[in-house]
Design a protein around this motif. Structure first.
Motif, short mmCIF file in Angstrom:
data_model
loop_
_atom_site.label_atom_id
_atom_site.label_comp_id
_atom_site.label_asym_id
_atom_site.label_seq_id
_atom_site.Cartn_x
_atom_site.Cartn_y
_atom_site.Cartn_z
N LEU A 184 0.85 -1.18 0.00
CA LEU A 184 0.00 0.00 0.00
C LEU A 184 0.89 1.24 0.00
O LEU A 184 1.61 1.49 0.96
N VAL A 197 -2.42 5.51 0.11
CA VAL A 197 -3.69 5.30 0.82
C VAL A 197 -4.35 6.65 1.10
O VAL A 197 -3.73 7.56 1.67
N SER A 213 -7.85 6.79 2.47
CA SER A 213 -8.75 6.69 3.63
C SER A 213 -8.80 5.25 4.10
O SER A 213 -8.52 4.32 3.34
N THR A 214 -9.18 5.07 5.37
CA THR A 214 -9.31 3.74 5.97
C THR A 214 -10.54 3.70 6.87
O THR A 214 -11.02 4.74 7.33
N SER A 215 -11.05 2.49 7.12
CA SER A 215 -12.18 2.34 8.03
C SER A 215 -12.29 0.87 8.45
O SER A 215 -11.95 -0.03 7.68
N LEU A 257 -9.68 -3.89 8.62
CA LEU A 257 -9.37 -2.54 8.17
C LEU A 257 -9.44 -2.48 6.66
O LEU A 257 -8.76 -3.23 5.96
N TRP A 258 -10.31 -1.57 6.15
CA TRP A 258 -10.42 -1.34 4.71
C TRP A 258 -9.53 -0.16 4.35
O TRP A 258 -9.67 0.93 4.91
N ALA A 259 -8.61 -0.37 3.41
CA ALA A 259 -7.70 0.68 2.99
C ALA A 259 -7.97 1.05 1.55
O ALA A 259 -7.96 0.19 0.66
N ASP A 301 -6.76 2.69 -1.73
CA ASP A 301 -5.45 2.95 -2.33
C ASP A 301 -5.63 3.38 -3.79
O ASP A 301 -6.46 2.83 -4.50
N VAL A 350 -8.81 -1.54 -3.24
CA VAL A 350 -9.23 -1.74 -1.84
C VAL A 350 -8.56 -3.00 -1.29
O VAL A 350 -8.60 -4.06 -1.92
N THR A 351 -7.96 -2.86 -0.12
CA THR A 351 -7.30 -3.99 0.54
C THR A 351 -7.85 -4.15 1.94
O THR A 351 -8.03 -3.16 2.66
N THR A 399 -3.47 -9.81 4.62
CA THR A 399 -4.00 -8.81 3.69
C THR A 399 -4.63 -9.52 2.50
O THR A 399 -4.11 -10.51 1.99
#
Length: 296
Positions: free
Chosen positions: A2, A5, A7-9, A16-18, A20, A25-26, A37
């Protein structure tokens, strides 16, 4: 890896959604002290489904298990609980359709926000502001009202950040200014009662440009936003739009005569020949009580 990046949530499964801009989306999980991952495009390939966009920027949670993901290739509605190696992931894509005024304003989604009344605002990079109701996503038939610079006087069709203040007003930050979106309480049509109030920024003769990134709402109601020239602080309680409406008078018209500009006395009505494809207006507001520059 990554590397870009935005935003994350976390979802209900503590994954954790990242978002990129390179790999999409990872999902990142921690199990028995080891980090795992999974890239969603890779997961779709395993399930025999087509890949989606690899450039994601933002997340909006409508419910704990109904999310909107903004990308450079449109907006996706998905349900995090469906994303596992044992389930066929389901998602729905919303894009701009040429000629369809109820489609998304543009495919490049920069920012999203949902207010306390259930209105969803989507800021795009070139398509202005798209607005719909969050309830529309429950049956997957969301239509949008698109608000652009040329129709609603938004400072720019490139919107970097959206946030709701303590009074339920939406503030949007564009590349060269910002605006406030308010609703008429007397009009019950949620998508038709929005009014845009634009604001411009000027400091020592320069127009500061907004930087890409979210705006921060403070507890006292002020909003912080980064620009390429530093940080600005907007006091939402004291900021207002001038209500003065100046009368318009036409003083002079110029036309070419033998290669020279010739002044012609003006009547109240200006008629342009059908072959005239461009003209210039020079404006001047004589407001002697004003102590700030006039923006036309």
């Amino acid at each position: 890896a990554l590397v870009n990046v935005y935003s994350t949530s976390f979802d209900e499964s503590n994954r954790l959604w990242a978002m990129d801009l390179k790999s999409g989306v990872t999902l990142l999980t921690s199990k028995e002290g080891r980090q795992q991952t999974v890239n969603l495009n890779t997961l779709l390939g395993r399930q025999g489904q087509a890949e989606w966009s690899r450039r994601f920027r933002c997340i909006l949670k409508l419910t704990p298990d109904t999310w909107l993901l903004g990308s450079d290739d449109g907006m996706y509605m998905t349900h995090p609980s469906q994303w596992s190696s044992n389930k066929a992931a389901q998602y729905q894509k919303f894009v701009h359709i040429h000629g369809d005024k109820t489609s998304l304003g543009d495919n490049a989604v920069q920012t999203m926000c949902c207010d306390r009344k259930g209105n969803v605002y989507i800021g795009t990079s070139g398509g202005g502001l798209s607005v719909t109701r969050s309830a529309n996503f429950s049956h997957g038939a969301a239509t949008f009202r698109v608000m652009r610079k040329k129709t609603e006087n938004i400072p720019s069709d490139v919107i970097y950040a959206l946030t709701e203040d303590n009074k339920g007003r939406i503030w949007g930050f564009c590349e060269n200014g910002f605006f406030m979106a308010t609703q008429d309480p007397q009009n019950g049509r949620q998508l038709e009662n929005l009014t845009i109030s634009p604001f411009t920024l000027r400091n020592d003769g320069e127009w500061p440009r907004m930087s890409i990134g979210n705006a921060l709402l403070l507890k006292d109601g002020r909003i912080l936003k980064g620009t390429l020239n530093g940080l600005i602080c907007v006091n939402t309680d004291s900021l207002c739009v001038r209500s003065t409406k100046h009368p318009i008078y036409t003083e002079m018209q110029y036309k070419k005569a033998d290669g020279q500009d010739e002044a012609v006395a003006m009547a109240d009505t200006v008629r342009l020949p059908i072959g005239t494809h461009s003209f210039t207006l020079y404006c001047s507001i004589l407001d002697f009580a004003r102590n700030t520059d006039v923006v036309y």
